[in-house]
Enzyme design. Structure first.
Site, short mmCIF file in Angstrom:
data_model
loop_
_atom_site.label_atom_id
_atom_site.label_comp_id
_atom_site.label_asym_id
_atom_site.label_seq_id
_atom_site.Cartn_x
_atom_site.Cartn_y
_atom_site.Cartn_z
CG HIS A 79 -1.55 1.04 1.74
ND1 HIS A 79 -2.14 1.95 0.91
CD2 HIS A 79 -1.78 1.48 3.01
CE1 HIS A 79 -2.67 2.90 1.64
NE2 HIS A 79 -2.46 2.65 2.90
CE1 TYR A 207 -8.64 6.99 5.46
CE2 TYR A 207 -6.95 6.96 3.73
CZ TYR A 207 -7.39 6.58 5.00
OH TYR A 207 -6.60 5.80 5.79
N PRO A 299 -10.78 5.39 14.07
CG PRO A 299 -12.49 4.31 12.96
CD PRO A 299 -12.22 5.13 14.17
CE LYS A 303 -1.05 6.93 11.84
NZ LYS A 303 -0.02 6.30 11.03
CE1 TYR A 391 -3.60 7.15 6.15
CE2 TYR A 391 -1.94 6.29 4.63
CZ TYR A 391 -3.23 6.26 5.15
OH TYR A 391 -4.13 5.34 4.68
#
Ligand code: APR
Ligand code: PHB
Length: 398
Positions: A79, A207, A299, A303, A391
Site C-alpha cells: 500500500h 478516503y 479509526p 493507527k 500517516y
C-alpha cells in the site's frame, strides 16, 4: 493447558490475548523470557473479531523480524499511498512510499491474530483462554501476582512484571490509583458503518470527504474488500441493507471511482463508535500498559493496531534489557517514549477525522477551512510530506 496445571510462576504475566498480548509474549519468548497470557474470551471469539487492516512499515518490519512475515507477504497488499477525494472532483495522492521510503501493507488484524496464535502454539506458548476475574495484585511491590478463576478453580501466578494488554475495557488500567492516572478523552458525534465483501478491492485506498459524510474504500486481500461510511450514532445495521449501503457509498465518490467499486453481498457488517482516549502514565510500579488498554484512536488513519505494535516494541526491548543486561533504563523510559508516539498518532487521527468528516454543527466556514487544507496539501510538498510522514507512522526512538 489444563486449568489444574496452571503454573504458579512466570517472568511476565500478560493480561489479554489480543494482538498486543500475543505479540509481546512471542517477542519475549524469542529472547528466552517466559510469559503466560491470560485471556478472558474463548480463542474462537478472539479469532473472529474484525478490526483495522493497514500496517505501517515499522509494524511490517516487526512481524518480519520475528518470523511472522511469510503469510503477510503472500496475502497482504503493498500500500504505497492513499487517495483523498473531495469537493468537485478534487484528488490528492498521499504518497507514503515517496515520503516515508517504505510501503505500508494492507493485512487484516484478524489474519495477524491467527498468525500470532499459530506462532505461540508452535513454540509451546501458554495462552490460557476463558480466564475469569483476572486481577493484577501488589503492582507497587517487587512481588506482583495475578489471580484468576478458570474452569471453576481459583489460581494465582507470581511474576516479576505484569503487562496490561487487556484492551479498553480491561482491568489493568483500573488497577492504577485514580490519584496517579490522568485521562484525556474525546467522543465523536457519528459512527462508522463498515462492511466486508468478497469482491475485488479498488487498487488503492480511497478516503472521501463529502457533504453527505466520510467514506473509505479499503482492502484485505485480492478478493476481500473493506468499505466504510460515516453514519449516525442512532443508526443500527438493520437500517443498512447491502443495497442501501452500496448506493450510499457510491454517492460519496466521483463517478469513475464509484463505477469501479465492485459490489456484492456483505459477509460482515458493523457500526463502530469513534473515540479518542489516552491514559497516562502507561506504567505503575510493576504494571505496564500496552495497546488499547492505554489508548484508543478513531479509526481514521488506521493507527490503533500500529500503536499497539509500537508499545510492544518499546516494552519488549525494555524487558529484554532488564533480563539480558540488568539494565532498567528502558523500563524507566517506557511510558514517556510510548506516549510520545501515542500522542502524535492521537493528534493525527483526531485531525484526519476532523478534516474528512461532516460534523453536525459544521457550517460553511468549517467546510471551506477543511477544503482549504486539502487544497494546501496539493500545492505544498512540505505540507504533504509532513502529512505523509505521520500517516506512515513515525520511526521508533529506540
Ligand atoms: N482479563 C483477561 N483478558 C481481558 C480482560 C480481562 N479482564 N479484559 C479484556 N481482555 C482481553 C480481550 O478479550 C481482548 O482479547 O484483552 C484483549 C485485548 O485485545 P484488543 O482489544 O484487541 O487490544 P490490543 O491487543 O491492545 O490490540 C490493539 O488496537 O485499535 C486497536 O484494532 C486495534 O484491537 C486492536 C488494538
Ligand atoms: C481498514 O482497512 O480497516 C482501514 C484502513 C484505513 C483506515 C482505517 C481503516 O484509515
Amino acid at each position: 493447558m489444563a486449568a489444574d496445571s496452571a503454573p504458579q510462576r512466570t517472568q511476565v504475566a500478560i493480561v489479554g490475548g489480543g494482538p498486543s498480548g500475543l505479540l509481546l509474549s512471542h517477542i519475549l519468548h524469542l529472547s528466552g523470557i517466559a510469559s503466560i497470557v491470560l485471556e478472558r474470551r474463548s480463542r474462537a471469539y478472539v479469532l473472529e473479531r474484525i478490526r483495522a487492516g493497514v500496517l505501517e512499515a515499522g509494524s511490517v518490519d516487526m512481524l518480519r523480524s520475528i518470523g511472522l512475515g511469510e503469510r503477510m507477504d503472500r496475502e497482504g497488499r503493498n500500500h504505497d499511498g492513499s487517495y483523498i477525494v473531495w469537493g468537485d472532483d478534487r484528488r490528492l495522492l498521499v504518497d507514503t512510499l515517496r515520503f516515508a521510503g517504505k510501503p505500508m501493507v494492507a493485512y487484516g488484524q484478524t489474519a495477524i491474530t491467527e498468525d500470532l496464535y499459530a506462532a505461540r502454539d508452535q513454540a509451546g506458548g501458554v495462552v490460557l483462554d476463558e480466564a475469569e476475574d483476572v486481577q493484577p495484585c501488589d503492582i507497587d511491590t517487587g512481588n506482583p501476582f495475578v489471580t484468576f478463576r478458570r474452569n471453576g478453580r481459583e489460581h494465582r501466578i507470581d511474576c516479576d512484571f505484569i503487562a496490561g494488554c487487556d484492551g479498553f475495557h480491561g482491568v489493568c488500567r483500573k488497577a492504577i490509583p485514580a490519584t496517579t492516572l490522568r485521562v484525556f478523552e474525546k467522543a465523536y458525534p457519528f459512527g462508522w458503518l463498515g462492511i466486508m465483501s468478497e469482491t475485488a478491492p479498488l487498487p488503492d485506498l480511497v478516503y472521501a470527504r463529502h457533504d453527505r459524510g466520510f467514506a473509505l474504500a479499503s482492502m484485505r486481500n485480492e478478493r476481500l474488500s473493506r468499505y466504510y461510511i460515516q453514519c449516525s450514532l442512532e443508526d443500527s445495521i438493520d437500517d443498512w441493507p447491502d443495497d442501501r449501503f452500496w448506493e450510499e457509498i457510491k454517492t460519496r465518490y466521483p463517478a469513475d471511482i464509484a463505477d469501479a467499486i465492485e459490489t456484492g453481498p456483505s459477509i460482515e457488517k458493523s457500526i463502530a463508535q469513534l473515540r479518542s482516549f489516552v491514559a497516562e502514565p502507561m506504567r505503575h510500579g510493576r504494571l505496564f500498559l500496552a495497546g488499547d488498554a492505554a489508548h484508543i484512536v478513531p479509526p481514521t488513519g488506521a493507527k490503533g493496531l500500529n500503536l499497539a505494535f509500537s508499545d510492544v516494541h518499546y516494552l519488549s526491548r525494555a524487558l529484554i534489557s532488564h533480563y539480558a543486561d540488568d539494565d532498567d533504563r528502558y523500563l524507566e523510559a517506557y511510558s514517556d517514549a510510548a506516549l510520545r508516539r501515542v500522542w502524535n498518532a492521537e493528534r493525527f487521527s483526531w485531525h484526519m477525522t476532523r478534516l474528512l468528516h461532516r460534523f453536525p454543527d459544521d457550517g460553511p466556514f468549517d467546510r471551506r477551512a477543511s477544503e482549504d487544507e486539502l487544497d494546501y496539501l496539493t500545492r505544498s510538498e512540505r505540507a504533504l510530506g509532513a502529512f505523509a510522514e505521520q500517516y506512515a507512522g513515525l520511526p521508533f526512538e529506540w
